[in-house]
Write a protein that holds these residues in place. Structure first.
Motif, PDB file in Angstrom:
ATOM      1  N   UNK A  15       0.826  -1.213   0.000  1.00 30.77           N
ATOM      2  CA  UNK A  15       0.000   0.000   0.000  1.00 30.77           C
ATOM      3  C   UNK A  15       0.859   1.261   0.000  1.00 30.77           C
ATOM      4  N   UNK A  16       1.889   1.279   0.807  1.00 29.58           N
ATOM      5  CA  UNK A  16       2.773   2.445   0.888  1.00 29.58           C
ATOM      6  C   UNK A  16       3.482   2.671  -0.444  1.00 29.58           C
ATOM      7  N   UNK A  17       4.006   1.624  -1.022  1.00 32.45           N
ATOM      8  CA  UNK A  17       4.740   1.751  -2.281  1.00 32.45           C
ATOM      9  C   UNK A  17       3.832   2.244  -3.396  1.00 32.45           C
ATOM     10  N   UNK A  18       2.674   1.655  -3.529  1.00 28.11           N
ATOM     11  CA  UNK A  18       1.767   2.078  -4.605  1.00 28.11           C
ATOM     12  C   UNK A  18       1.252   3.498  -4.391  1.00 28.11           C
ATOM     13  N   UNK A  19       1.016   3.887  -3.158  1.00 28.69           N
ATOM     14  CA  UNK A  19       0.533   5.240  -2.916  1.00 28.69           C
ATOM     15  C   UNK A  19       1.607   6.273  -3.245  1.00 28.69           C
ATOM     16  N   UNK A  20       2.870   5.946  -3.000  1.00 24.72           N
ATOM     17  CA  UNK A  20       3.946   6.874  -3.334  1.00 24.72           C
ATOM     18  C   UNK A  20       4.043   7.091  -4.838  1.00 24.72           C
ATOM     19  N   UNK A  21       3.850   6.048  -5.607  1.00 26.17           N
ATOM     20  CA  UNK A  21       3.870   6.215  -7.054  1.00 26.17           C
ATOM     21  C   UNK A  21       2.740   7.119  -7.511  1.00 26.17           C
ATOM     22  N   UNK A  22       1.579   6.948  -6.934  1.00 25.06           N
ATOM     23  CA  UNK A  22       0.434   7.797  -7.290  1.00 25.06           C
ATOM     24  C   UNK A  22       0.711   9.253  -6.937  1.00 25.06           C
ATOM     25  N   UNK A  23       1.277   9.509  -5.786  1.00 20.47           N
ATOM     26  CA  UNK A  23       1.567  10.879  -5.364  1.00 20.47           C
ATOM     27  C   UNK A  23       2.572  11.530  -6.309  1.00 20.47           C
ATOM     28  N   UNK A  24       3.609  10.772  -6.672  1.00 17.44           N
ATOM     29  CA  UNK A  24       4.630  11.340  -7.548  1.00 17.44           C
ATOM     30  C   UNK A  24       4.045  11.680  -8.909  1.00 17.44           C
ATOM     31  N   UNK A  25       3.190  10.829  -9.417  1.00 12.35           N
ATOM     32  CA  UNK A  25       2.566  11.106 -10.711  1.00 12.35           C
ATOM     33  C   UNK A  25       1.674  12.335 -10.637  1.00 12.35           C
ATOM     34  N   UNK A  26       0.937  12.465  -9.577  1.00  8.53           N
ATOM     35  CA  UNK A  26       0.070  13.626  -9.419  1.00  8.53           C
ATOM     36  C   UNK A  26       0.899  14.908  -9.323  1.00  8.53           C
ATOM     37  N   UNK A  27       1.986  14.852  -8.591  1.00  9.75           N
ATOM     38  CA  UNK A  27       2.834  16.024  -8.448  1.00  9.75           C
ATOM     39  C   UNK A  27       3.461  16.424  -9.776  1.00  9.75           C
ATOM     40  N   UNK A  28       3.935  15.454 -10.525  1.00 11.84           N
ATOM     41  CA  UNK A  28       4.542  15.748 -11.814  1.00 11.84           C
ATOM     42  C   UNK A  28       3.500  16.332 -12.754  1.00 11.84           C
ATOM     43  N   UNK A  29       2.316  15.760 -12.780  1.00 15.48           N
ATOM     44  CA  UNK A  29       1.254  16.267 -13.649  1.00 15.48           C
ATOM     45  C   UNK A  29       0.856  17.689 -13.248  1.00 15.48           C
ATOM     46  N   UNK A  30       0.748  17.948 -11.988  1.00 18.79           N
ATOM     47  CA  UNK A  30       0.376  19.287 -11.525  1.00 18.79           C
ATOM     48  C   UNK A  30       1.445  20.311 -11.878  1.00 18.79           C
ATOM     49  N   UNK A  31       2.683  19.941 -11.747  1.00 16.06           N
ATOM     50  CA  UNK A  31       3.767  20.877 -12.036  1.00 16.06           C
ATOM     51  C   UNK A  31       3.863  21.157 -13.531  1.00 16.06           C
ATOM     52  N   UNK A  32       3.660  20.157 -14.356  1.00 13.91           N
ATOM     53  CA  UNK A  32       3.751  20.327 -15.798  1.00 13.91           C
ATOM     54  C   UNK A  32       2.577  21.113 -16.356  1.00 13.91           C
ATOM     55  N   UNK A  33       1.428  20.934 -15.789  1.00 10.96           N
ATOM     56  CA  UNK A  33       0.216  21.510 -16.376  1.00 10.96           C
ATOM     57  C   UNK A  33       0.103  23.012 -16.180  1.00 10.96           C
ATOM     58  N   UNK A  34       0.632  23.546 -15.107  1.00  6.59           N
ATOM     59  CA  UNK A  34       0.352  24.961 -14.858  1.00  6.59           C
ATOM     60  C   UNK A  34       1.491  25.689 -14.157  1.00  6.59           C
ATOM     61  N   UNK A  35       2.445  26.190 -14.907  1.00  8.38           N
ATOM     62  CA  UNK A  35       3.475  27.030 -14.274  1.00  8.38           C
ATOM     63  C   UNK A  35       2.908  28.380 -13.853  1.00  8.38           C
ATOM     64  N   UNK A  36       1.875  28.854 -14.544  1.00  9.16           N
ATOM     65  CA  UNK A  36       1.281  30.137 -14.162  1.00  9.16           C
ATOM     66  C   UNK A  36       0.543  30.022 -12.830  1.00  9.16           C
ATOM     67  N   UNK A  37       0.008  28.862 -12.570  1.00 11.15           N
ATOM     68  CA  UNK A  37      -0.672  28.655 -11.287  1.00 11.15           C
ATOM     69  C   UNK A  37       0.341  28.730 -10.147  1.00 11.15           C
ATOM     70  N   UNK A  38       1.532  28.185 -10.369  1.00 13.70           N
ATOM     71  CA  UNK A  38       2.548  28.253  -9.314  1.00 13.70           C
ATOM     72  C   UNK A  38       2.972  29.696  -9.071  1.00 13.70           C
ATOM     73  N   UNK A  39       3.045  30.501 -10.128  1.00 18.02           N
ATOM     74  CA  UNK A  39       3.369  31.915  -9.945  1.00 18.02           C
ATOM     75  C   UNK A  39       2.270  32.618  -9.155  1.00 18.02           C
ATOM     76  N   UNK A  40       1.036  32.299  -9.478  1.00 15.82           N
ATOM     77  CA  UNK A  40      -0.085  32.890  -8.744  1.00 15.82           C
ATOM     78  C   UNK A  40      -0.042  32.457  -7.285  1.00 15.82           C
ATOM     79  N   UNK A  41       0.293  31.205  -7.073  1.00  9.90           N
ATOM     80  CA  UNK A  41       0.382  30.709  -5.698  1.00  9.90           C
ATOM     81  C   UNK A  41       1.500  31.416  -4.944  1.00  9.90           C
ATOM     82  N   UNK A  42       2.600  31.700  -5.626  1.00  8.44           N
ATOM     83  CA  UNK A  42       3.697  32.426  -4.987  1.00  8.44           C
ATOM     84  C   UNK A  42       3.266  33.844  -4.618  1.00  8.44           C
TER      85      UNK A  42
END
Length: 109
Positions: A15-42
């Protein structure tokens, strides 16, 4: 056959191993999809920091004002006690009462 605790530990690891893979994929997708959102968040986080600093400064001013009020009230209390003691025939001067009160305050702090 495996014991129950071993099976539970094994399932927990899976469970721990599979959940970590899911988290990493979500983080990568979020970072790739919206650099402008990160600027707004900053920008939002900077604004939040400024607001927090203003709140802290305001609270510090209020605390200082309250400390001054408490000090004034203590001095008034000492004066009242001193005047009561004089009328009761006790010869303690208000200045000695102030000194005693300040000593007590220092010991309490």
């Amino acid at each position: 056959m495996m014991s129950k605790p071993m099976v539970l530990v094994f399932l927990l690891l899976i469970l721990i191993i599979t959940s970590q893979f899911d988290w990493k994929q979500q983080l990568v997708n979020d970072m790739d999809s919206s650099p402008s959102i990160s600027q707004k968040q900053q920008q939002i986080s900077k604004r939040e920091e400024v607001v927090k600093e203003k709140i802290i400064l305001s609270q510090e001013k209020n605390i200082q004002r309250l400390k001054e009020l408490v000090q004034n009230l203590r001095e008034q209390l000492v004066q009242c006690r001193g005047s009561n003691n004089i009328t009761d025939g006790i010869s303690n001067s208000p200045t000695t009462r102030v000194i005693e009160l300040q000593r007590k305050q220092i010991l309490e702090d």
